[in-house]
Design a protein around this motif. Structure first.
Motif, PDB file in Angstrom:
ATOM      1  N   SER A  60     -28.955  60.458  15.530  1.00 53.94           N
ATOM      2  CA  SER A  60     -29.606  61.728  15.859  1.00 53.94           C
ATOM      3  C   SER A  60     -31.025  61.494  16.389  1.00 53.94           C
ATOM      4  CB  SER A  60     -29.618  62.646  14.640  1.00 53.94           C
ATOM      5  OG  SER A  60     -30.504  62.177  13.634  1.00 53.94           O
ATOM      6  N   LEU A  84     -25.263  74.953  13.922  1.00 54.94           N
ATOM      7  CA  LEU A  84     -25.594  73.566  13.631  1.00 54.94           C
ATOM      8  C   LEU A  84     -25.131  73.165  12.238  1.00 54.94           C
ATOM      9  CD1 LEU A  84     -29.212  73.482  15.119  1.00 54.94           C
ATOM     10  CD2 LEU A  84     -27.126  72.561  16.141  1.00 54.94           C
ATOM     11  N   GLN A  86     -22.640  74.584  10.537  1.00 54.51           N
ATOM     12  CA  GLN A  86     -21.172  74.610  10.520  1.00 54.51           C
ATOM     13  C   GLN A  86     -20.587  73.361  11.163  1.00 54.51           C
ATOM     14  OE1 GLN A  86     -19.196  77.641  12.968  1.00 54.51           O
ATOM     15  NE2 GLN A  86     -18.056  78.295  11.173  1.00 54.51           N
ATOM     16  N   ILE A  87     -21.062  73.020  12.349  1.00 54.74           N
ATOM     17  CA  ILE A  87     -20.541  71.844  13.046  1.00 54.74           C
ATOM     18  C   ILE A  87     -20.949  70.562  12.330  1.00 54.74           C
ATOM     19  CG2 ILE A  87     -20.539  70.578  15.228  1.00 54.74           C
ATOM     20  CD1 ILE A  87     -21.174  73.288  16.588  1.00 54.74           C
ATOM     21  N   GLY A  88     -22.203  70.509  11.858  1.00 56.19           N
ATOM     22  CA  GLY A  88     -22.664  69.327  11.140  1.00 56.19           C
ATOM     23  C   GLY A  88     -21.858  69.058   9.888  1.00 56.19           C
ATOM     24  N   GLY A 181     -14.162  70.115  13.852  1.00 61.19           N
ATOM     25  CA  GLY A 181     -15.535  70.023  14.341  1.00 61.19           C
ATOM     26  C   GLY A 181     -15.599  70.097  15.855  1.00 61.19           C
ATOM     27  N   ALA A 185     -17.521  72.903  18.034  1.00 59.91           N
ATOM     28  CA  ALA A 185     -18.502  72.513  19.046  1.00 59.91           C
ATOM     29  C   ALA A 185     -18.179  73.146  20.392  1.00 59.91           C
ATOM     30  CB  ALA A 185     -18.548  70.989  19.161  1.00 59.91           C
ATOM     31  N   LEU A 197     -27.111  70.518  20.779  1.00 61.86           N
ATOM     32  CA  LEU A 197     -26.141  70.824  19.728  1.00 61.86           C
ATOM     33  C   LEU A 197     -25.730  69.552  18.978  1.00 61.86           C
ATOM     34  CD1 LEU A 197     -24.437  73.345  18.732  1.00 61.86           C
ATOM     35  CD2 LEU A 197     -22.619  72.477  20.217  1.00 61.86           C
ATOM     36  N   THR A 198     -25.433  68.491  19.718  1.00 55.47           N
ATOM     37  CA  THR A 198     -25.007  67.239  19.106  1.00 55.47           C
ATOM     38  C   THR A 198     -26.125  66.618  18.276  1.00 55.47           C
ATOM     39  OG1 THR A 198     -23.548  66.840  20.997  1.00 55.47           O
ATOM     40  CG2 THR A 198     -24.018  64.968  19.572  1.00 55.47           C
ATOM     41  N   TYR A 200     -28.771  67.965  16.701  1.00 52.11           N
ATOM     42  CA  TYR A 200     -29.158  68.614  15.451  1.00 52.11           C
ATOM     43  C   TYR A 200     -28.004  68.780  14.470  1.00 52.11           C
ATOM     44  CZ  TYR A 200     -33.850  69.298  17.153  1.00 52.11           C
ATOM     45  OH  TYR A 200     -35.137  69.077  17.605  1.00 52.11           O
ATOM     46  N   GLN A 201     -26.766  68.918  14.977  1.00 58.00           N
ATOM     47  CA  GLN A 201     -25.655  68.938  14.019  1.00 58.00           C
ATOM     48  C   GLN A 201     -25.516  67.584  13.352  1.00 58.00           C
ATOM     49  OE1 GLN A 201     -22.594  67.373  13.786  1.00 58.00           O
ATOM     50  NE2 GLN A 201     -22.324  66.388  15.771  1.00 58.00           N
TER      51      GLN A 201
END
Length: 304
Positions: A60, A84, A86-88, A181, A185, A197-198, A200-201
């Protein structure tokens, strides 16, 4: 040629997806190689989760630096935070808690093969969630050929042998979280920049991994030598590059059209595990390669 034109073209989609799958396939042997260097044993789940946290937090940070260099927005807004989180949770925390635990109980070849089942979860989820991404006979035939190739590749002793224990079930659950996931996304990609998005998730998901691992193992139980550090940096890089490119493909294409390339992950994982871990590689795996390639072609062949 702009990004959309390239990533939606047949050549652009195929080359990008294959490169990402090569990166992800290489993760299996490099994680297995890292465990003995850091003295991580199969029953040490906290250490496994903490190592995953290190990897994805570094990944990250790599992406965060890319955001700065490309002068993209950095601030986490209130509107973005639910997506973020939810996807993370699914694409980083749950997937890799299960993945690292599962791989510690499995061979690199076995882990590579089972993780390929994310393809089926993705296509099944897409069938029920998207009216324009339904199953059809051509896709079913392609999936059957691809799945046959995955099953043949599981014959690590030269025959079709496949047994399920804790490691295998953890890897299967990890594959489901991976697929879910990816769907989440894709749903959010229209509202947010893909790299943002990528980044911070992954950062949020890695903080959960670090927290869970540190509760059982402390924050710094490992002694890194040069080789272990290189492996960690490589694993972080492949995650940063892989997730960014894969989520970009999902933002421009139907889930089913992209997800079929997941069949290449077990192929690369099997071959690289045999090369780097010296795990047994039999002739049956090469037949699996032919079936997987045929499945990809059939699923992606457009009607005339």
């Amino acid at each position: 040629m702009n990004a959309r034109t390239f990533f939606t073209s047949r050549a652009g989609l195929a080359s990008t997806a294959a490169f990402v799958c090569l990166l992800w396939g290489s993760a299996f042997p490099f994680i297995k190689l890292s465990y003995p260097l850091l003295d991580i044993r199969p029953n040490e789940m906290s250490e496994q989760i903490l190592f995953a946290g290190y990897r994805f937090f570094l990944a990250s940070l790599m992406l965060w630096l890319f955001l700065i260099l490309t002068r993209r927005p950095l601030r986490i807004t209130r509107a973005a935070l639910p997506a973020l989180l939810q996807i993370g949770l699914f694409q980083t925390t749950l997937q890799y808690v299960l993945f690292y635990i599962g791989l510690s109980y499995s061979t690199g070849i076995q882990g590579s093969i089972i993780s390929g089942s994310a393809t089926f979860f993705s296509i099944l989820l897409a069938h029920y969630l998207y009216s324009n991404d339904r199953m059809n006979m051509r896709r079913i035939i392609g999936l059957m050929l691809g799945f046959a190739g995955v099953l043949l590749a599981s014959g690590t002793t030269g025959a079709l042998t496949f047994s399920f224990g804790l490691g295998e079930f953890a890897l299967l659950a990890s594959a489901f979280c991976n697929a879910l996931g990816g769907i989440l996304a894709k749903n959010r990609a229209a509202s947010f920049d893909t790299v943002y998005l990528t980044t911070y998730q992954m950062m949020i998901g890695s903080l959960f991994l670090l927290g869970f691992g540190a509760m059982g193992a402390g924050i710094a139980p490992f002694h890194f030598n040069g080789q272990a550090l290189v492996y960690l940096l490589y694993l972080s890089f492949l995650s940063a590059a892989g997730f960014s490119l894969w989520n970009t493909l999902l933002s421009y294409n139907k889930v089913g059209r992209v997800s079929i390339y997941f069949f290449l992950i077990p192929v690369f994982g099997v071959l690289l595990s045999a090369l780097l871990l010296h795990e047994a590689l039999h002739k049956i795996v090469f037949i699996a390669l032919l079936l997987v390639t045929a499945g990809i072609y059939i699923v992606n062949r457009e009607k005339s």
